[in-house]
Design a protein around this motif. Structure first.
Motif, short mmCIF file in Angstrom:
data_model
loop_
_atom_site.label_atom_id
_atom_site.label_comp_id
_atom_site.label_asym_id
_atom_site.label_seq_id
_atom_site.Cartn_x
_atom_site.Cartn_y
_atom_site.Cartn_z
N LEU A 79 0.80 -1.33 0.18
CA LEU A 79 -0.15 0.03 -0.01
C LEU A 79 0.94 1.29 -0.04
CD1 LEU A 79 -2.85 -1.17 2.54
CD2 LEU A 79 -3.01 -1.36 -0.11
N TRP A 80 2.01 1.21 -0.18
CA TRP A 80 3.11 2.42 -0.52
C TRP A 80 2.87 2.81 -2.06
CZ3 TRP A 80 4.64 4.88 3.02
CH2 TRP A 80 5.56 6.06 2.77
N PRO A 81 2.51 4.08 -2.15
CA PRO A 81 2.54 4.82 -3.49
C PRO A 81 3.60 4.62 -4.54
CG PRO A 81 2.78 6.57 -1.78
CD PRO A 81 2.68 5.41 -1.25
N SER A 82 3.55 4.37 -5.69
CA SER A 82 4.34 4.42 -6.78
C SER A 82 4.96 5.99 -6.63
CB SER A 82 3.82 4.33 -8.16
OG SER A 82 3.19 5.22 -8.43
N ASP A 83 6.27 5.93 -7.17
CA ASP A 83 6.84 7.43 -7.41
C ASP A 83 5.99 8.40 -7.94
OD1 ASP A 83 8.84 6.36 -5.91
OD2 ASP A 83 10.26 6.07 -7.82
N LYS A 84 5.50 7.94 -9.14
CA LYS A 84 4.48 8.72 -9.78
C LYS A 84 3.33 9.40 -8.84
CE LYS A 84 1.93 9.47 -14.11
NZ LYS A 84 1.38 8.63 -15.27
N GLU A 85 2.81 8.35 -8.40
CA GLU A 85 1.65 8.74 -7.54
C GLU A 85 2.06 9.36 -6.16
OE1 GLU A 85 -2.52 8.18 -6.12
OE2 GLU A 85 -1.49 7.96 -8.13
N PHE A 86 3.14 9.31 -5.84
CA PHE A 86 3.63 10.20 -4.77
C PHE A 86 3.85 11.53 -5.31
CE2 PHE A 86 6.46 11.89 -1.26
CZ PHE A 86 5.68 11.16 -0.24
N SER A 87 4.38 11.73 -6.51
CA SER A 87 4.90 13.03 -7.27
C SER A 87 3.43 13.83 -7.29
CB SER A 87 5.49 12.84 -8.47
OG SER A 87 5.54 14.06 -8.92
N ILE A 88 2.37 13.10 -8.00
CA ILE A 88 0.82 13.76 -8.11
C ILE A 88 0.36 14.49 -6.88
CG2 ILE A 88 -1.45 12.99 -8.91
CD1 ILE A 88 -0.07 11.07 -10.88
N MET A 89 0.41 13.29 -5.94
CA MET A 89 -0.20 13.92 -4.78
C MET A 89 0.56 14.94 -4.06
SD MET A 89 -3.14 12.39 -4.18
CE MET A 89 -3.49 12.90 -2.61
N GLN A 90 1.90 14.98 -4.19
CA GLN A 90 2.56 16.02 -3.64
C GLN A 90 2.18 17.58 -4.06
OE1 GLN A 90 4.77 15.78 -0.97
NE2 GLN A 90 5.24 17.89 -0.98
N ASN A 91 2.07 17.51 -5.40
CA ASN A 91 1.66 18.46 -5.99
C ASN A 91 0.11 19.15 -5.80
OD1 ASN A 91 4.25 19.03 -7.44
ND2 ASN A 91 3.45 17.70 -9.24
N TYR A 92 -0.55 18.08 -5.46
CA TYR A 92 -2.07 18.19 -5.18
C TYR A 92 -2.29 18.80 -3.50
CZ TYR A 92 -7.28 17.01 -4.95
OH TYR A 92 -8.20 17.02 -4.92
N VAL A 93 -1.31 18.17 -2.98
CA VAL A 93 -1.47 18.65 -1.43
C VAL A 93 -0.75 20.04 -1.23
CG1 VAL A 93 -1.75 16.25 -0.32
CG2 VAL A 93 0.61 17.19 -0.48
N GLU A 94 0.32 20.28 -1.88
CA GLU A 94 0.64 21.62 -1.78
C GLU A 94 -0.32 22.48 -2.11
OE1 GLU A 94 4.52 21.66 -4.13
OE2 GLU A 94 5.44 20.24 -2.57
N THR A 95 -1.12 22.19 -3.18
CA THR A 95 -2.15 23.38 -3.50
C THR A 95 -3.13 23.55 -2.47
OG1 THR A 95 -2.06 22.83 -5.77
CG2 THR A 95 -4.05 23.82 -5.40
N PHE A 96 -3.30 22.47 -1.62
CA PHE A 96 -4.44 22.38 -0.55
C PHE A 96 -3.81 23.29 0.35
CE2 PHE A 96 -6.69 19.17 -2.60
CZ PHE A 96 -7.99 19.37 -2.15
N ASP A 97 -2.51 23.07 0.59
CA ASP A 97 -1.81 23.99 1.85
C ASP A 97 -1.81 25.21 1.51
OD1 ASP A 97 -0.10 23.80 4.14
OD2 ASP A 97 1.39 24.42 2.97
N LYS A 98 -1.66 25.59 0.24
CA LYS A 98 -1.13 27.03 -0.22
C LYS A 98 -2.85 27.73 0.01
CE LYS A 98 -0.26 30.08 -4.00
NZ LYS A 98 -0.06 30.21 -5.59
N GLU A 99 -3.85 27.21 -0.32
CA GLU A 99 -5.14 27.67 -0.38
C GLU A 99 -5.83 27.87 0.82
OE1 GLU A 99 -6.82 28.91 -3.27
OE2 GLU A 99 -5.10 28.62 -4.30
N LEU A 100 -5.35 26.98 1.73
CA LEU A 100 -5.82 26.80 3.16
C LEU A 100 -5.43 27.89 3.94
CD1 LEU A 100 -6.72 23.09 3.91
CD2 LEU A 100 -8.34 24.72 3.55
N LYS A 101 -4.11 28.12 3.80
CA LYS A 101 -3.30 29.09 4.46
C LYS A 101 -3.95 30.75 3.94
CE LYS A 101 0.66 26.65 5.45
NZ LYS A 101 2.29 26.18 5.12
N GLY A 102 -3.94 30.60 2.63
CA GLY A 102 -4.26 32.03 1.95
C GLY A 102 -3.16 32.98 2.09
N ASN A 103 -3.49 34.10 2.57
CA ASN A 103 -2.61 35.24 2.61
C ASN A 103 -1.29 34.83 3.72
OD1 ASN A 103 -1.10 37.71 3.42
ND2 ASN A 103 -3.12 38.77 3.24
N PRO A 104 -0.12 35.07 3.01
CA PRO A 104 0.89 34.62 3.86
C PRO A 104 1.10 35.47 5.06
CG PRO A 104 1.65 34.50 1.59
CD PRO A 104 0.18 35.04 1.81
#
Length: 165
Positions: free
Chosen positions: A70-95
């Motif tokens: 149940l460990w993600p492939s390198d490609k899957e990990f990369s896709i999710m890394q970009n996805y969660v970075e977007t969530f992090d940026k959007e939830l934080k909002g104004n730095p």
């Protein structure tokens, strides 16, 4: 005669993120990778910070491309890394006046869990519900947002973790 309510002002310092990476934490015998914001450990007794960021937010994604463990492939990990970075940026909002403090990211048993403490829960709910309503998810996710002014939900992440050299 009407009286004006005095607004209560709180001055807080937002700690700079200080990330610790823990591998093989042996959660239920499975491989785990955690990225934890240690700055919150160092500021866990800051009552002003807790008062301003008093909502727990957890988002859980399921990895799609995983191996037998149940460990993600390198490609899957990369896709999710970009996805969660977007969530992090959007939830934080104004730095300069963030709406969220990053707590942790946990990859374990085919899932990725992201955790924040929020200031305005409604802003986060509207953002997350908007993604779901538009069908814009890169990966489906579930989220939980609840009041937590004492940071009880993140207590485990507030401990001292050994630093890697």
């Amino acid at each position: 005669m009407a009286t004006k309510k005095k607004s209560k002002s709180i001055t807080i310092s937002i700690p700079d993120e200080s990330l610790a990476i823990l591998e093989n934490a042996n959660l239920e015998g499975a491989h785990a990778l955690m990225v934890i914001n240690q700055a919150l450990n160092e500021n866990q007794n800051d009552q002003g910070l807790k008062q301003v960021f008093g909502y727990y937010c957890s988002i859980v994604f399921d990895y799609i491309d995983v191996d037998d463990n149940l460990w993600p492939s390198d490609k899957e990990f990369s896709i999710m890394q970009n996805y969660v970075e977007t969530f992090d940026k959007e939830l934080k909002g104004n730095p300069n006046h963030p709406n969220a403090l990053f707590v942790a990211k946990v990859t374990h048993k085919g899932t990725c869990q992201m955790i924040w403490m929020l200031h305005n829960s409604q802003t986060a709910i509207e953002y997350l519900d908007g993604i779901i309503a538009k069908g814009n998810e890169v990966r489906p996710f579930d989220y939980l947002i609840e009041e937590d002014p004492e940071w009880e939900s993140i207590e485990w992440f507030l401990q001292d973790f050994p630093k890697k050299d």
